[in-house]
Design a protein around this motif. Structure first.
Motif, PDB file in Angstrom:
ATOM      1  N   VAL A  11      -7.049  10.824  74.898  1.00  0.00           N
ATOM      2  CA  VAL A  11      -5.931  11.167  75.775  1.00  0.00           C
ATOM      3  C   VAL A  11      -6.271  12.515  76.414  1.00  0.00           C
ATOM      4  CG1 VAL A  11      -3.533  12.004  75.695  1.00  0.00           C
ATOM      5  CG2 VAL A  11      -4.153   9.898  74.497  1.00  0.00           C
ATOM      6  N   ALA A  12      -5.927  12.694  77.688  1.00  0.00           N
ATOM      7  CA  ALA A  12      -6.149  13.982  78.344  1.00  0.00           C
ATOM      8  C   ALA A  12      -5.330  15.058  77.631  1.00  0.00           C
ATOM      9  CB  ALA A  12      -5.743  13.900  79.808  1.00  0.00           C
ATOM     10  N   THR A  13      -5.963  16.200  77.350  1.00  0.00           N
ATOM     11  CA  THR A  13      -5.229  17.269  76.655  1.00  0.00           C
ATOM     12  C   THR A  13      -4.038  17.745  77.482  1.00  0.00           C
ATOM     13  OG1 THR A  13      -6.861  18.799  77.541  1.00  0.00           O
ATOM     14  CG2 THR A  13      -7.149  18.126  75.256  1.00  0.00           C
ATOM     15  N   SER A  14      -4.112  17.566  78.802  1.00  0.00           N
ATOM     16  CA  SER A  14      -2.983  17.952  79.657  1.00  0.00           C
ATOM     17  C   SER A  14      -1.769  17.058  79.425  1.00  0.00           C
ATOM     18  CB  SER A  14      -3.397  17.885  81.129  1.00  0.00           C
ATOM     19  OG  SER A  14      -3.846  16.570  81.433  1.00  0.00           O
ATOM     20  N   GLU A  15      -1.993  15.887  78.780  1.00  0.00           N
ATOM     21  CA  GLU A  15      -0.903  14.949  78.492  1.00  0.00           C
ATOM     22  C   GLU A  15      -0.207  15.240  77.163  1.00  0.00           C
ATOM     23  OE1 GLU A  15       0.007  11.962  80.349  1.00  0.00           O
ATOM     24  OE2 GLU A  15      -1.001  13.238  81.824  1.00  0.00           O
ATOM     25  N   LEU A  16      -0.771  16.153  76.363  1.00  0.00           N
ATOM     26  CA  LEU A  16      -0.211  16.338  75.018  1.00  0.00           C
ATOM     27  C   LEU A  16       1.205  16.894  75.056  1.00  0.00           C
ATOM     28  CD1 LEU A  16      -3.230  17.720  72.949  1.00  0.00           C
ATOM     29  CD2 LEU A  16      -2.255  15.421  72.914  1.00  0.00           C
ATOM     30  N   GLY A  17       1.444  17.880  75.893  1.00  0.00           N
ATOM     31  CA  GLY A  17       2.791  18.457  75.957  1.00  0.00           C
ATOM     32  C   GLY A  17       3.193  19.110  74.647  1.00  0.00           C
ATOM     33  N   ALA A  18       4.494  19.110  74.374  1.00  0.00           N
ATOM     34  CA  ALA A  18       4.993  19.742  73.152  1.00  0.00           C
ATOM     35  C   ALA A  18       4.447  18.993  71.944  1.00  0.00           C
ATOM     36  CB  ALA A  18       6.517  19.735  73.144  1.00  0.00           C
ATOM     37  N   THR A  19       3.747  19.731  71.073  1.00  0.00           N
ATOM     38  CA  THR A  19       3.005  19.109  69.973  1.00  0.00           C
ATOM     39  C   THR A  19       3.390  19.750  68.642  1.00  0.00           C
ATOM     40  OG1 THR A  19       1.132  18.684  71.460  1.00  0.00           O
ATOM     41  CG2 THR A  19       0.669  18.640  69.100  1.00  0.00           C
ATOM     42  N   LEU A  20       3.763  18.921  67.676  1.00  0.00           N
ATOM     43  CA  LEU A  20       4.011  19.384  66.311  1.00  0.00           C
ATOM     44  C   LEU A  20       2.684  19.280  65.554  1.00  0.00           C
ATOM     45  CD1 LEU A  20       7.453  17.654  65.622  1.00  0.00           C
ATOM     46  CD2 LEU A  20       7.013  19.991  66.432  1.00  0.00           C
ATOM     47  N   MET A  21       2.174  20.412  65.095  1.00  0.00           N
ATOM     48  CA  MET A  21       0.779  20.483  64.640  1.00  0.00           C
ATOM     49  C   MET A  21       0.555  20.108  63.180  1.00  0.00           C
ATOM     50  SD  MET A  21      -1.346  21.159  67.097  1.00  0.00           S
ATOM     51  CE  MET A  21      -2.811  21.949  66.398  1.00  0.00           C
ATOM     52  N   HIS A  22       1.634  19.915  62.396  1.00  0.00           N
ATOM     53  CA  HIS A  22       1.419  19.519  60.987  1.00  0.00           C
ATOM     54  C   HIS A  22       2.567  18.629  60.518  1.00  0.00           C
ATOM     55  CE1 HIS A  22      -0.085  20.659  56.725  1.00  0.00           C
ATOM     56  NE2 HIS A  22       0.631  19.543  56.661  1.00  0.00           N
ATOM     57  N   GLU A  23       2.378  17.334  60.692  1.00  0.00           N
ATOM     58  CA  GLU A  23       3.356  16.357  60.195  1.00  0.00           C
ATOM     59  C   GLU A  23       2.602  15.257  59.465  1.00  0.00           C
ATOM     60  OE1 GLU A  23       6.475  17.088  60.481  1.00  0.00           O
ATOM     61  OE2 GLU A  23       6.445  18.574  62.094  1.00  0.00           O
ATOM     62  N   HIS A  24       3.372  14.301  58.936  1.00  0.00           N
ATOM     63  CA  HIS A  24       2.799  13.106  58.305  1.00  0.00           C
ATOM     64  C   HIS A  24       3.624  11.912  58.756  1.00  0.00           C
ATOM     65  CE1 HIS A  24       0.396  15.568  55.508  1.00  0.00           C
ATOM     66  NE2 HIS A  24       1.439  16.384  55.548  1.00  0.00           N
ATOM     67  N   ILE A  25       2.976  10.753  58.891  1.00  0.00           N
ATOM     68  CA  ILE A  25       3.755   9.536  59.099  1.00  0.00           C
ATOM     69  C   ILE A  25       4.145   8.979  57.734  1.00  0.00           C
ATOM     70  CG2 ILE A  25       3.715   7.178  60.014  1.00  0.00           C
ATOM     71  CD1 ILE A  25       2.163   8.326  62.409  1.00  0.00           C
ATOM     72  N   VAL A  26       3.147   8.699  56.894  1.00  0.00           N
ATOM     73  CA  VAL A  26       3.423   8.220  55.537  1.00  0.00           C
ATOM     74  C   VAL A  26       2.554   9.001  54.559  1.00  0.00           C
ATOM     75  CG1 VAL A  26       3.017   6.284  53.968  1.00  0.00           C
ATOM     76  CG2 VAL A  26       4.167   5.893  56.163  1.00  0.00           C
ATOM     77  N   THR A  27       3.140   9.465  53.462  1.00  0.00           N
ATOM     78  CA  THR A  27       2.327   9.996  52.366  1.00  0.00           C
ATOM     79  C   THR A  27       2.648   9.192  51.110  1.00  0.00           C
ATOM     80  OG1 THR A  27       3.928  11.657  51.626  1.00  0.00           O
ATOM     81  CG2 THR A  27       2.363  12.335  53.316  1.00  0.00           C
ATOM     82  N   ARG A  28       1.608   8.867  50.349  1.00  0.00           N
ATOM     83  CA  ARG A  28       1.804   8.076  49.130  1.00  0.00           C
ATOM     84  C   ARG A  28       0.688   8.367  48.145  1.00  0.00           C
ATOM     85  NH1 ARG A  28      -0.115   2.003  50.961  1.00  0.00           N
ATOM     86  NH2 ARG A  28      -2.064   2.687  51.899  1.00  0.00           N
ATOM     87  N   SER A  29       0.871   7.875  46.936  1.00  0.00           N
ATOM     88  CA  SER A  29      -0.108   8.102  45.871  1.00  0.00           C
ATOM     89  C   SER A  29      -1.226   7.083  46.042  1.00  0.00           C
ATOM     90  CB  SER A  29       0.570   7.923  44.516  1.00  0.00           C
ATOM     91  OG  SER A  29       1.785   8.649  44.490  1.00  0.00           O
ATOM     92  N   PRO A  30      -2.464   7.568  46.276  1.00  0.00           N
ATOM     93  CA  PRO A  30      -3.542   6.626  46.576  1.00  0.00           C
ATOM     94  C   PRO A  30      -3.682   5.575  45.480  1.00  0.00           C
ATOM     95  CG  PRO A  30      -4.325   8.907  46.670  1.00  0.00           C
ATOM     96  CD  PRO A  30      -2.910   8.955  46.214  1.00  0.00           C
ATOM     97  N   GLY A  31      -3.741   4.324  45.862  1.00  0.00           N
ATOM     98  CA  GLY A  31      -3.971   3.245  44.907  1.00  0.00           C
ATOM     99  C   GLY A  31      -2.712   2.589  44.378  1.00  0.00           C
ATOM    100  N   VAL A  32      -1.579   3.288  44.387  1.00  0.00           N
ATOM    101  CA  VAL A  32      -0.378   2.735  43.743  1.00  0.00           C
ATOM    102  C   VAL A  32       0.195   1.571  44.545  1.00  0.00           C
ATOM    103  CG1 VAL A  32       1.997   3.222  43.018  1.00  0.00           C
ATOM    104  CG2 VAL A  32       0.180   4.886  42.565  1.00  0.00           C
ATOM    105  N   GLN A  33       0.496   1.797  45.831  1.00  0.00           N
ATOM    106  CA  GLN A  33       1.092   0.721  46.630  1.00  0.00           C
ATOM    107  C   GLN A  33       0.115  -0.428  46.849  1.00  0.00           C
ATOM    108  OE1 GLN A  33       1.704   3.971  47.373  1.00  0.00           O
ATOM    109  NE2 GLN A  33       3.868   3.935  46.825  1.00  0.00           N
ATOM    110  N   GLU A  34      -1.181  -0.090  46.942  1.00  0.00           N
ATOM    111  CA  GLU A  34      -2.180  -1.149  47.145  1.00  0.00           C
ATOM    112  C   GLU A  34      -2.194  -2.102  45.948  1.00  0.00           C
ATOM    113  OE1 GLU A  34      -2.525   2.085  47.614  1.00  0.00           O
ATOM    114  OE2 GLU A  34      -4.179   2.599  48.958  1.00  0.00           O
ATOM    115  N   ASN A  35      -1.935  -1.547  44.761  1.00  0.00           N
ATOM    116  CA  ASN A  35      -1.994  -2.377  43.552  1.00  0.00           C
ATOM    117  C   ASN A  35      -0.632  -2.863  43.095  1.00  0.00           C
ATOM    118  OD1 ASN A  35      -4.910  -2.450  42.483  1.00  0.00           O
ATOM    119  ND2 ASN A  35      -4.621  -0.344  43.192  1.00  0.00           N
ATOM    120  N   SER A  36       0.430  -2.278  43.628  1.00  0.00           N
ATOM    121  CA  SER A  36       1.793  -2.722  43.328  1.00  0.00           C
ATOM    122  C   SER A  36       2.510  -2.935  44.657  1.00  0.00           C
ATOM    123  CB  SER A  36       2.529  -1.679  42.483  1.00  0.00           C
ATOM    124  OG  SER A  36       1.853  -1.478  41.272  1.00  0.00           O
TER     125      SER A  36
END
Ligand SMILES: [Zn+2]
Length: 314
Positions: A11-36
């Motif tokens: 994406v062109a950097t000129s298109e970024l606009g207002a940017t939140l520099m430290h967020e997450h979409i999903v955080t989870r314990s690696p391996g847990v949801q994959e196995n359960s």
């Protein structure tokens, strides 16, 4: 044209606009949801994420940086799907947080750097989605051998690829300085580094020192009152803006759409302001009231993120 890689390609950097520099979409314990898999309702999580991204867009936010590393259980397919359903650009990271799996102590700096470089140059797994930033972390335990391995690998990958580094710190322990020292030893230009979670500190001497060495500081945990109350966070930014540091700060929440650590209900109960809209709805008005000028807000939200992703190794 200057571009930055996102979950949906460059994406062109000129298109970024207002940017939140430290967020997450999903955080989870690696391996847990994959196995359960009964713990993992992908459709419901996508619906929550779609709604939250729509709310962000409505407030004028045009990009978020998802700093979810391998020890926070990322799902690159899900991230790309959220991006497809959203008008907000999603920039993706490689790297490791402060809970590294044993792989990262059993393999040396070069092997770990190679993993990061592959994520940046070829893409994460088979997704073709390229990381555009390197995340690494130091927490209360300080620079342990495995953390040192990861910090040095991050430095090598930064030098090899030119993408910026963004860190997690324990601000009360002033751990950004130790990170800068290691990056400096490895020959990284400290202007290519964001020292994250600096907004948890009101130690102005520490914050100035990080910026005077060239780095940007992440004022990036708005809503997490237990690390530092909101009023203090606002006061620190206003003071540093008045001193001329607006060009060295970026803003964010470190919030998420879904986490296996806290349900949406528990978040509302225990951290009511810790969500994607807090900066737009509450913090920007508070900053203006504290004397921060419109062009300084623009610089922290738009200009600095763009410059960080446009910069190349000198
Ligand atoms: Zn985070």
């Amino acid at each position: 044209m200057n571009t930055v890689e996102t979950a949906l390609g460059p994406v062109a950097t000129s298109e970024l606009g207002a940017t939140l520099m430290h967020e997450h979409i999903v955080t989870r314990s690696p391996g847990v949801q994959e196995n359960s898999p009964h713990l993992w309702d992908r459709g419901a999580i996508l619906a929550i994420a779609e709604r939250k991204m729509t709310d962000l867009f409505a407030r004028g936010i045009r990009a978020i940086v998802d700093l979810t590393t391998v020890d926070l259980g990322p799902d690159i397919g899900l991230i790309a799907e959220v991006a497809r359903r959203s008008r907000v650009h999603v920039i993706v990271a490689t790297g490791v947080w402060w809970m590294p799996q044993r792989y990262f102590s059993a393999h040396g700096v070069d092997a770990v750097a190679d993993l990061f470089i592959r994520d940046i140059s070829q893409g994460i797994g088979g997704s073709g989605v390229k990381a555009a930033i390197i995340k690494c972390a130091t927490d209360t335990a300080g620079v342990t051998p495995v953390i040192e391995n990861i910090l040095r690998a991050s430095a090598l990958a930064q030098k090899a690829t030119g993408v910026p580094i963004s860190t997690h710190t324990w601000a009360a322990g002033r751990s950004g300085l130790a990170q800068q020292a290691i990056f400096g030893q490895e020959g990284v230009d400290l202007r290519r580094v964001i020292i994250g979670h600096s907004g948890d500190s009101d130690d102005l001497g520490y914050l100035r020192e990080l910026m005077d060495r060239g780095s940007t500081i992440g004022m990036d945990r708005f809503g997490l009152e237990h690390f530092l109350p909101t009023a203090k966070r606002v006061e620190v930014i206003a003071r540093l803006c008045a001193e001329g540091y607006a060009g060295k700060m970026v803003l964010s929440h470190d919030a998420n759409c879904w986490s296996d650590m806290l349900t949406e209900d528990a978040k509302r109960r225990t951290r009511p302001r810790w969500h994607y809209n807090h900066i737009s709805d509450d913090i920007l008005p508070a900053l203006r009231k504290a004397g921060v000028k419109e062009d300084q807000i623009d610089q922290m939200l738009v200009g600095n993120p763009r410059a960080i992703f446009e910069a190349r190794n000198g």
